[in-house]
Design a protein around this motif. Structure first.
Motif, PDB file in Angstrom:
ATOM      1  N   ALA A 210       0.779  -1.357   0.137  1.00 39.44           N
ATOM      2  CA  ALA A 210       0.024  -0.071  -0.029  1.00 39.44           C
ATOM      3  C   ALA A 210       0.821   1.254   0.047  1.00 39.44           C
ATOM      4  CB  ALA A 210      -0.906  -0.013   1.295  1.00 39.44           C
ATOM      5  N   ASN A 211       0.811   2.049  -1.016  1.00 38.98           N
ATOM      6  CA  ASN A 211       1.628   3.084  -1.021  1.00 38.98           C
ATOM      7  C   ASN A 211       1.349   4.489  -0.566  1.00 38.98           C
ATOM      8  OD1 ASN A 211       3.463   1.630  -2.687  1.00 38.98           O
ATOM      9  ND2 ASN A 211       2.270   1.871  -4.388  1.00 38.98           N
ATOM     10  N   THR A 212      -0.030   4.568  -0.333  1.00 40.89           N
ATOM     11  CA  THR A 212      -0.465   5.913   0.104  1.00 40.89           C
ATOM     12  C   THR A 212      -1.220   5.508   1.407  1.00 40.89           C
ATOM     13  OG1 THR A 212      -2.778   5.577  -0.963  1.00 40.89           O
ATOM     14  CG2 THR A 212      -1.106   6.501  -2.522  1.00 40.89           C
ATOM     15  N   PRO A 213      -1.510   6.704   2.088  1.00 42.15           N
ATOM     16  CA  PRO A 213      -2.000   6.514   3.390  1.00 42.15           C
ATOM     17  C   PRO A 213      -3.616   5.925   3.438  1.00 42.15           C
ATOM     18  CG  PRO A 213      -0.832   8.524   3.442  1.00 42.15           C
ATOM     19  CD  PRO A 213      -0.941   7.995   1.959  1.00 42.15           C
TER      20      PRO A 213
ATOM     21  N   ALA B 280      -4.504   2.507   5.255  1.00 39.24           N
ATOM     22  CA  ALA B 280      -5.864   2.638   5.800  1.00 39.24           C
ATOM     23  C   ALA B 280      -6.816   1.413   5.349  1.00 39.24           C
ATOM     24  CB  ALA B 280      -6.349   3.843   6.030  1.00 39.24           C
ATOM     25  N   ASN B 281      -7.003   1.312   4.122  1.00 40.03           N
ATOM     26  CA  ASN B 281      -7.773   0.332   3.421  1.00 40.03           C
ATOM     27  C   ASN B 281      -7.335  -0.885   4.021  1.00 40.03           C
ATOM     28  OD1 ASN B 281      -9.890   2.289   2.682  1.00 40.03           O
ATOM     29  ND2 ASN B 281      -8.852   2.313   0.430  1.00 40.03           N
ATOM     30  N   ALA B 282      -6.166  -1.136   3.800  1.00 38.94           N
ATOM     31  CA  ALA B 282      -5.675  -2.568   4.097  1.00 38.94           C
ATOM     32  C   ALA B 282      -5.609  -2.955   5.681  1.00 38.94           C
ATOM     33  CB  ALA B 282      -4.212  -2.414   3.561  1.00 38.94           C
ATOM     34  N   ALA B 283      -5.334  -2.059   6.367  1.00 36.39           N
ATOM     35  CA  ALA B 283      -5.339  -2.133   7.845  1.00 36.39           C
ATOM     36  C   ALA B 283      -6.840  -2.632   8.217  1.00 36.39           C
ATOM     37  CB  ALA B 283      -4.879  -0.997   8.507  1.00 36.39           C
ATOM     38  N   VAL B 284      -7.929  -1.886   7.678  1.00 40.85           N
ATOM     39  CA  VAL B 284      -9.210  -2.065   7.852  1.00 40.85           C
ATOM     40  C   VAL B 284      -9.760  -3.648   7.558  1.00 40.85           C
ATOM     41  CG1 VAL B 284     -11.642  -1.352   7.463  1.00 40.85           C
ATOM     42  CG2 VAL B 284      -9.952   0.427   8.164  1.00 40.85           C
TER      43      VAL B 284
ATOM     44  N   ALA C 210      -4.279   6.096  12.562  1.00 43.35           N
ATOM     45  CA  ALA C 210      -3.014   6.687  12.413  1.00 43.35           C
ATOM     46  C   ALA C 210      -2.667   7.266  11.327  1.00 43.35           C
ATOM     47  CB  ALA C 210      -1.986   5.804  13.270  1.00 43.35           C
ATOM     48  N   VAL C 211      -2.946   6.540  10.283  1.00 41.05           N
ATOM     49  CA  VAL C 211      -2.359   6.958   8.813  1.00 41.05           C
ATOM     50  C   VAL C 211      -3.459   7.728   8.071  1.00 41.05           C
ATOM     51  CG1 VAL C 211      -0.491   5.311   8.664  1.00 41.05           C
ATOM     52  CG2 VAL C 211      -2.762   4.935   7.748  1.00 41.05           C
ATOM     53  N   ALA C 212      -4.848   7.837   8.482  1.00 38.45           N
ATOM     54  CA  ALA C 212      -5.881   8.260   7.790  1.00 38.45           C
ATOM     55  C   ALA C 212      -6.646   8.821   8.918  1.00 38.45           C
ATOM     56  CB  ALA C 212      -6.381   7.716   6.863  1.00 38.45           C
ATOM     57  N   PRO C 213      -6.535   9.618   9.789  1.00 39.63           N
ATOM     58  CA  PRO C 213      -7.291  10.069  11.181  1.00 39.63           C
ATOM     59  C   PRO C 213      -8.717  10.219  10.591  1.00 39.63           C
ATOM     60  CG  PRO C 213      -5.289  11.271  11.005  1.00 39.63           C
ATOM     61  CD  PRO C 213      -5.445  10.612   9.611  1.00 39.63           C
TER      62      PRO C 213
END
Length: 93
Positions: A5-8, A12-16, A40-43
């Motif tokens: 995942a390159n962008t925040p 965030a999508n991957a973590a979700v 943390a990366v996409a508040p």
């Protein structure tokens, strides 16, 4: 996640997505950590906020869920995001 995942927003999508998998496996603590990592990366990621708050509410941590929503509602997030947080907060009571 940083390698795929390159962008925040992508991180965030991957973590979700991983958090949802953890939830399905019954690992509430692991899921909560991944949702918090997403925030943390996409508040202002509403999906991460919703998933975290639903999980916290289901696990008896309603006050913490309300604190997350209240913090977002009072943040410098875009107006639409703050409205969504206030709406979720209103329905949580």
């Amino acid at each position: 996640l940083k390698k795929v995942a390159n962008t925040p927003a992508e991180r965030a999508n991957a973590a979700v997505a991983l958090g949802m998998c953890r939830e399905l496996l019954g690992d509430a603590a692991g899921a909560a950590k991944l949702y918090r990592d997403a925030l943390a990366v996409a508040p202002t990621d509403l999906t991460a906020v919703r998933r975290l708050c639903l999980l916290l509410t289901r696990t008896g941590q309603r006050a913490e869920a309300e604190a997350v929503l209240d913090g977002l509602a009072k943040s410098s997030a875009p107006a639409a995001t703050k409205r969504a947080a206030r709406r979720m907060l209103a329905f949580s009571k």
